[in-house]
Every structure is written in structure tokens, then in C-alpha cells.
Design an enzyme around this catalytic site. Structure first.
Site, short mmCIF file in Angstrom:
data_model
loop_
_atom_site.label_atom_id
_atom_site.label_comp_id
_atom_site.label_asym_id
_atom_site.label_seq_id
_atom_site.Cartn_x
_atom_site.Cartn_y
_atom_site.Cartn_z
CG ASP A 140 2.84 -6.56 7.88
OD1 ASP A 140 2.91 -6.50 6.64
OD2 ASP A 140 1.85 -6.16 8.52
CG HIS B 278 1.30 -5.68 3.93
ND1 HIS B 278 1.33 -6.74 4.80
CD2 HIS B 278 0.48 -6.03 2.92
CE1 HIS B 278 0.54 -7.70 4.33
NE2 HIS B 278 0.02 -7.29 3.19
#
Length: 151
Positions: A25, A27
């Protein structure tokens, strides 16, 4: 983000908190906002960033002496990436470190109670699935750290 609660730590060495985004991930925005909010609320922040593994959190905790670890997931990968976190931390002598999980922790739309149960089973002390803001995290950390729930 500051709500004046950093006063509780005045005159003390602020508690160390390691944080990062688990799995593949990337983000980063919420991760950086959380890091700034933690610092504004009196914590020493060690941000290991995105695209991390459980072992990265263990290493950061050992290197910094952090008393709490905040693991986030935005893409839902946390459900598979965090399975053994409690066991792995215990195996490294870190059973007393507070483990928090937060973000969009699972793929799909599931009841918060189910998500909390899953992550508690992994060894997390607190679970913040899709929180509306970070104030609850700051409050819980202060409460848990001030009451000796971590070394």
C-alpha cells in the site's frame, strides 16, 4: 489538529510511536497527516512510511524504543498482511508494545464489529476501522500510555 493535550507530556520525554502503512500500500497522505497530528499532540513520531512488512515495524520499534505501533492500511490489505503481528512482536520481546490498527483495513464493506474482532485476534490492542478523524487515536494513545499499558 492539536487540542492542547500535549500539555500532559510537558516535562517528560514524549512517548515514541512508530507508524507506517502495511503491505503493498503506497497511500501516503493519511500517513503523513497522522504523523503531523501525533507530533502536535506530544508524541515522538518514527514514520517508516509506506509499503512495509511486520518485520519493518519490529525493527523500527527495537531501534527507537517506541512504546506504541500504529499500522495502517488504506487498500484493505491489512487483513492479510497483519495476521501474525502479535505473535511476531512477542517473539522479539515486544509483547508490551501497544499495537494499533487503523484505516480501511479490509477489502469490501463489512461491519465494524467483525473487523475489530479479526484484528483483535491478530493481537492488536485497538482497532480504528474507517475512523472519521484521528482524535480518537490521540486520546486512546494518551490514555493507554499514561496508564502503563506499555513498557
Amino acid at each position: 489538529m492539536s487540542n492542547g493535550s500535549a500539555e500532559e507530556f510537558r516535562g517528560q520525554t514524549p512517548a515514541g510511536v512508530a507508524l507506517g502503512v502495511i503491505g503493498h500500500d503506497i497511500h501516503v497522505v493519511a500517513n503523513r497527516v497522522l504523523a503531523h497530528g501525533l507530533a502536535e499532540n506530544g508524541f515522538r513520531v518514527f514514520n517508516i512510511g509506506t509499503n512495509t512488512r511486520i518485520e519493518d515495524f519490529v525493527d523500527a520499534t527495537l531501534e527507537t524504543g517506541s512504546r506504541a505501533v500504529l499500522v495502517s492500511s488504506i487498500n484493505g490489505e491489512g487483513e492479510t498482511a497483519c495476521v501474525d503481528i502479535g505473535r511476531i512482536f512477542a517473539e522479539h520481546g515486544l509483547a508490551d508494545v501497544l499495537l494499533y490498527a487503523g484505516g480501511n483495513l479490509v477489502v469490501g464493506d463489512r461491519p465494524a464489529e467483525e473487523v475489530h474482532r479479526i484484528f483483535a485476534g491478530y493481537g492488536f490492542h485497538r482497532v480504528f476501522h474507517r475512523p472519521p478523524d484521528f482524535h480518537g487515536v490521540f486520546h486512546a494513545l494518551r490514555q493507554d500510555l499514561n496508564h502503563g499499558n506499555a513498557h
